[in-house]
Every structure is written in structure tokens, then in C-alpha cells.
Design an enzyme around this catalytic site. Structure first.
Site, short mmCIF file in Angstrom:
data_model
loop_
_atom_site.label_atom_id
_atom_site.label_comp_id
_atom_site.label_asym_id
_atom_site.label_seq_id
_atom_site.Cartn_x
_atom_site.Cartn_y
_atom_site.Cartn_z
N CYS A 46 0.82 -1.21 0.00
CA CYS A 46 0.00 0.00 0.00
C CYS A 46 0.86 1.26 0.00
CB CYS A 46 -0.95 0.00 1.19
SG CYS A 46 -0.13 0.24 2.76
N CYS A 48 0.72 3.84 1.98
CA CYS A 48 1.19 4.33 3.29
C CYS A 48 2.40 3.54 3.77
CB CYS A 48 0.08 4.38 4.32
SG CYS A 48 -0.60 2.80 4.81
#
Length: 136
Positions: A46, A48
Site C-alpha cells: 500500500c 502508506c
């Protein structure tokens, strides 16, 4: 499960910094049972993880206090190892990315995805450095 060619650069980023990738349940059990402090990164594809978690972890290791051991599992790739690591992280629910600090096999500090997502790498590093100062 993610193909190896997708996760390889993300795994390599932590391995270059000295992290040991754990790919089996047995490797996770051995890593957690080591004496001293162990930093665990549940890595992820992902945004993040790329923008916040991995840079924050790497920045946190620039200080004078550091964990004795650095390990990582990759969610969606090292599925059995990740599940085993998440068992050690209970009562926290599974999240990726996540970062945990263990001392002598006991979970002493945890950053879940909601502590990582939307935060600057520097803030994550500061949080981890405070944990290192307390437990390492």
C-alpha cells in the site's frame, strides 16, 4: 498472494537496512523468542507503507538507541509467517502495514495502520525513537 516481482523491491528496501525477512512460521517463532528487543515491520504494497511506514522505520534507526534485532514479514506474500506474527501481536487486530517492538518475546509497543496512514515519516520515527529510548 502477490507475485514475487511485485514485492521484491519493497522487501529489498528493508533488507538493505539490515532487516531479516521471515518467510516461515518457524522463522517467526525463533525471531520472537530471541532475547533483547526485536522490531517487526509487517510490510505491505500500500501507499502508506511506501510513503510513511518504511521511511519512518528507516529514519528511526538513525539514532543512537536501536532494537537488537530487525525483522519483517510481508502481508499478502509471506501469508503463514504474517499470520503467525499477527498472533504474537494480539490483542491488536491485523493491519498492514504495522510496526511492533518486542522485548524478550513480549509486545511492548505497537503502531497499527491507523497510526501510520496520513502521518509523516518523521512523526513515525519520533514515535519509534521514544519506544527505543524506553525499551532498548
Amino acid at each position: 498472494m502477490y507475485p514475487p516481482e511485485i514485492v521484491a523491491p519493497m522487501i529489498a528496501e528493508l533488507e538493505r537496512a539490515g532487516f531479516e525477512s521471515l518467510h516461515t512460521v518457524e522463522a517467526v517463532d525463533e525471531a520472537i523468542k530471541r532475547p533483547g528487543t526485536t522490531l517487526v515491520v509487517v510490510n505491505s504494497v500500500c501507499g502508506c507503507a511506501a510513503r510513511n511506514a518504511r521511511p519512518g522505520v528507516l529514519l528511526s534507526l538513525e539514532g543512537s538507541k536501536k532494537p537488537d534485532h530487525l525483522v519483517t514479514v510481508f502481508a499478502g506474500f509471506d501469508t503463514d509467517a504474517t499470520a503467525q506474527m499477527r498472533d504474537y501481536m494480539l490483542p491488536f487486530p491485523p493491519s498492514s502495514p504495522s510496526i511492533a517492538l518486542f522485548k524478550d518475546g513480549e509486545l511492548v509497543h505497537m503502531l497499527e495502520r491507523h497510526h501510520i496512514e496520513g502521518r509523516f515519516a518523521e512523526a513515525i520515527a519520533e514515535n519509534l525513537e521514544a519506544a527505543y529510548n524506553e525499551f532498548c
